[in-house]
Scaffold this motif. Structure first.
Motif, PDB file in Angstrom:
ATOM      1  N   MET A  90      15.294  46.324  50.264  1.00  0.00           N
ATOM      2  CA  MET A  90      16.138  45.804  51.330  1.00  0.00           C
ATOM      3  C   MET A  90      15.831  44.332  51.567  1.00  0.00           C
ATOM      4  N   ALA A  91      16.882  43.558  51.845  1.00  0.00           N
ATOM      5  CA  ALA A  91      16.690  42.160  52.173  1.00  0.00           C
ATOM      6  C   ALA A  91      16.148  42.046  53.596  1.00  0.00           C
ATOM      7  N   ARG A  92      15.407  40.991  53.857  1.00  0.00           N
ATOM      8  CA  ARG A  92      14.852  40.785  55.181  1.00  0.00           C
ATOM      9  C   ARG A  92      15.875  40.054  56.045  1.00  0.00           C
ATOM     10  N   GLY A  93      15.951  40.441  57.327  1.00  0.00           N
ATOM     11  CA  GLY A  93      16.862  39.785  58.236  1.00  0.00           C
ATOM     12  C   GLY A  93      18.293  40.257  58.022  1.00  0.00           C
ATOM     13  N   PRO A  94      19.230  39.727  58.829  1.00  0.00           N
ATOM     14  CA  PRO A  94      20.634  40.129  58.708  1.00  0.00           C
ATOM     15  C   PRO A  94      21.188  39.765  57.326  1.00  0.00           C
ATOM     16  N   LEU A  95      21.939  40.663  56.757  1.00  0.00           N
ATOM     17  CA  LEU A  95      22.572  40.391  55.470  1.00  0.00           C
ATOM     18  C   LEU A  95      23.792  39.506  55.687  1.00  0.00           C
ATOM     19  N   PRO A  96      23.890  38.367  55.001  1.00  0.00           N
ATOM     20  CA  PRO A  96      25.057  37.507  55.179  1.00  0.00           C
ATOM     21  C   PRO A  96      26.299  38.172  54.600  1.00  0.00           C
ATOM     22  N   PRO A  97      27.481  37.910  55.161  1.00  0.00           N
ATOM     23  CA  PRO A  97      28.701  38.435  54.543  1.00  0.00           C
ATOM     24  C   PRO A  97      28.821  37.899  53.125  1.00  0.00           C
ATOM     25  N   LEU A  98      29.451  38.672  52.263  1.00  0.00           N
ATOM     26  CA  LEU A  98      29.508  38.304  50.854  1.00  0.00           C
ATOM     27  C   LEU A  98      30.829  38.758  50.249  1.00  0.00           C
ATOM     28  N   ALA A  99      31.495  37.867  49.536  1.00  0.00           N
ATOM     29  CA  ALA A  99      32.680  38.215  48.764  1.00  0.00           C
ATOM     30  C   ALA A  99      32.443  37.773  47.331  1.00  0.00           C
ATOM     31  N   LEU A 100      32.608  38.683  46.394  1.00  0.00           N
ATOM     32  CA  LEU A 100      32.383  38.409  44.980  1.00  0.00           C
ATOM     33  C   LEU A 100      33.717  38.334  44.253  1.00  0.00           C
ATOM     34  N   ALA A 101      33.844  37.354  43.362  1.00  0.00           N
ATOM     35  CA  ALA A 101      35.091  37.128  42.630  1.00  0.00           C
ATOM     36  C   ALA A 101      34.922  37.490  41.161  1.00  0.00           C
ATOM     37  N   TYR A 102      35.707  38.473  40.713  1.00  0.00           N
ATOM     38  CA  TYR A 102      35.746  38.913  39.329  1.00  0.00           C
ATOM     39  C   TYR A 102      37.172  38.708  38.798  1.00  0.00           C
ATOM     40  N   HIS A 103      37.371  39.074  37.529  1.00  0.00           N
ATOM     41  CA  HIS A 103      38.714  39.129  36.951  1.00  0.00           C
ATOM     42  C   HIS A 103      38.917  40.489  36.284  1.00  0.00           C
ATOM     43  N   GLY A 104      38.500  40.611  35.007  1.00  0.00           N
ATOM     44  CA  GLY A 104      38.682  41.853  34.274  1.00  0.00           C
ATOM     45  C   GLY A 104      37.420  42.680  34.186  1.00  0.00           C
ATOM     46  N   VAL A 105      37.591  43.970  33.878  1.00  0.00           N
ATOM     47  CA  VAL A 105      36.469  44.884  33.682  1.00  0.00           C
ATOM     48  C   VAL A 105      36.578  45.435  32.263  1.00  0.00           C
ATOM     49  N   ALA A 106      35.788  44.868  31.359  1.00  0.00           N
ATOM     50  CA  ALA A 106      35.812  45.271  29.952  1.00  0.00           C
ATOM     51  C   ALA A 106      34.576  44.709  29.270  1.00  0.00           C
ATOM     52  N   ASP A 107      34.178  45.353  28.178  1.00  0.00           N
ATOM     53  CA  ASP A 107      33.024  44.895  27.395  1.00  0.00           C
ATOM     54  C   ASP A 107      33.527  43.897  26.358  1.00  0.00           C
ATOM     55  N   VAL A 108      33.518  42.623  26.727  1.00  0.00           N
ATOM     56  CA  VAL A 108      34.032  41.556  25.880  1.00  0.00           C
ATOM     57  C   VAL A 108      32.873  40.638  25.500  1.00  0.00           C
ATOM     58  N   PRO A 109      32.605  40.438  24.201  1.00  0.00           N
ATOM     59  CA  PRO A 109      31.520  39.534  23.798  1.00  0.00           C
ATOM     60  C   PRO A 109      31.729  38.132  24.365  1.00  0.00           C
ATOM     61  N   LEU A 110      30.636  37.465  24.666  1.00  0.00           N
ATOM     62  CA  LEU A 110      30.731  36.129  25.248  1.00  0.00           C
ATOM     63  C   LEU A 110      31.505  35.157  24.364  1.00  0.00           C
ATOM     64  N   ARG A 111      31.379  35.310  23.052  1.00  0.00           N
ATOM     65  CA  ARG A 111      32.095  34.385  22.159  1.00  0.00           C
ATOM     66  C   ARG A 111      33.607  34.541  22.276  1.00  0.00           C
ATOM     67  N   GLN A 112      34.083  35.682  22.763  1.00  0.00           N
ATOM     68  CA  GLN A 112      35.505  35.909  22.973  1.00  0.00           C
ATOM     69  C   GLN A 112      35.919  35.688  24.427  1.00  0.00           C
ATOM     70  N   ASP A 113      34.969  35.308  25.251  1.00  0.00           N
ATOM     71  CA  ASP A 113      35.226  35.164  26.687  1.00  0.00           C
ATOM     72  C   ASP A 113      34.617  33.864  27.201  1.00  0.00           C
ATOM     73  N   PRO A 114      35.106  32.711  26.717  1.00  0.00           N
ATOM     74  CA  PRO A 114      34.502  31.431  27.091  1.00  0.00           C
ATOM     75  C   PRO A 114      34.597  31.115  28.584  1.00  0.00           C
ATOM     76  N   HIS A 115      35.560  31.713  29.265  1.00  0.00           N
ATOM     77  CA  HIS A 115      35.721  31.453  30.695  1.00  0.00           C
ATOM     78  C   HIS A 115      34.966  32.470  31.564  1.00  0.00           C
ATOM     79  N   GLY A 116      34.303  33.427  30.929  1.00  0.00           N
ATOM     80  CA  GLY A 116      33.542  34.414  31.689  1.00  0.00           C
ATOM     81  C   GLY A 116      34.391  35.280  32.598  1.00  0.00           C
ATOM     82  N   LEU A 117      35.553  35.702  32.096  1.00  0.00           N
ATOM     83  CA  LEU A 117      36.498  36.441  32.934  1.00  0.00           C
ATOM     84  C   LEU A 117      36.222  37.932  33.026  1.00  0.00           C
ATOM     85  N   ASP A 158      22.687  34.799  49.016  1.00  0.00           N
ATOM     86  CA  ASP A 158      22.129  33.852  49.984  1.00  0.00           C
ATOM     87  C   ASP A 158      22.717  32.447  49.853  1.00  0.00           C
ATOM     88  N   ASP A 159      23.840  32.330  49.104  1.00  0.00           N
ATOM     89  CA  ASP A 159      24.540  31.056  48.920  1.00  0.00           C
ATOM     90  C   ASP A 159      23.625  29.978  48.350  1.00  0.00           C
TER      91      ASP A 159
END
Length: 255
Positions: free
Chosen positions: A1-28, A228-229
């Motif tokens: 558990m983190a200490r103190g109040p947990l800061p609000p958090l929003a995570l940004a993704y795109h796709g969900v797939a097993d794509v090799p990094l060499r085929q995913d230069p933008h990290g999508l 923790d930004d």
């Protein structure tokens, strides 16, 4: 558990797939197994997973601490095929921001996959995933005039509402960028809340909420730093960026 109040958090993704990094230069793409691990880690810290719309309402009431939102940009078809079943298995909620003018078309950056069709988008919504707008054509809205930004945002809202037959109340700015005129246009288009990316934005501004990007093969320490930004400030230093590149190369070489 983190200490103190947990800061609000929003995570940004795109796709969900097993794509090799060499085929995913933008990290999508993120692997399903990595997304499951990140969900588990968030919960182990004590986070409750909510939609972006819920997180925005909690932030407006100064009650967002301890809540996190998983968000996915563009509307890739794997959001229906892979993400939706994963969320149901995990009992998790999420928001998908859709480029309304791309429905049924190949993705511009990764043309070997595509955006959902109208029917698929309705099917995704039926699983309980919140749908938000991501503009009509995915321009950098911060580079447009107020009127042009308003057209992109209001147009996307209207098109998606026509497909879903229900209000679309949240938006994400393409490339995570917004200036004062962009934010004004978003508010005038009728959105209740909107979000940026790469740590930009303020939790006190419902039309410019911050999100932290999650890339392909990201390490758990990166998730902790984003919580923790600290991630974006750290990446301003060249040694940290070099270490990140070496980590990703090493992870990619194992695939």
């Amino acid at each position: 558990m983190a200490r103190g109040p947990l800061p609000p958090l929003a995570l940004a993704y795109h796709g969900v797939a097993d794509v090799p990094l060499r085929q995913d230069p933008h990290g999508l793409f993120v692997r399903a197994e990595d997304l499951r691990g990140q969900i588990a880690k968030l919960r182990s810290w004590g986070y409750r997973l909510v939609t972006l719309g819920e997180l925005a309402r909690l932030a407006s009431a100064s009650e967002a601490a301890g809540h996190a939102a998983l968000t996915f940009d563009d509307g890739l078809v794997d959001n229906l095929e892979t993400l939706a079943p994963l969320l149901q298995e995990e009992g998790a909620r999420a928001t998908v921001f859709v480029v309304s003018g791309w429905l049924g078309r190949p993705h511009r950056s990764v043309p070997w996959t595509r955006i959902m069709t109208e029917a698929e988008l309705r099917e995704l919504r039926a699983t309980g995933v919140e749908i938000g707008a991501h503009s009509v054509s995915h321009p950098d809205l911060s580079a447009l005039s107020y009127d042009d930004a308003l057209g992109e945002l209001a147009g996307s809202k209207s098109q998606l509402e026509s497909v879903l037959d229900e209000p679309v109340e949240v938006a994400a700015y393409p490339y995570g960028r917004a200036n004062a005129e962009t934010i004004r246009a978003c508010r005038d288009a009728g959105f209740v809340a909107a979000c940026s990316a790469t740590g930009r934005g303020l939790w006190s501004d419902p039309h410019n909420l911050p999100r932290q990007d999650v890339g392909n093969r990201g390490a758990m320490i990166g998730l902790w730093l984003k919580r923790d930004d600290r991630y974006e400030p750290l990446m301003r230093f060249a040694p940290a960026r070099a270490a990140r590149r070496l980590w990703r190369i090493g992870r990619g070489a194992l695939r």
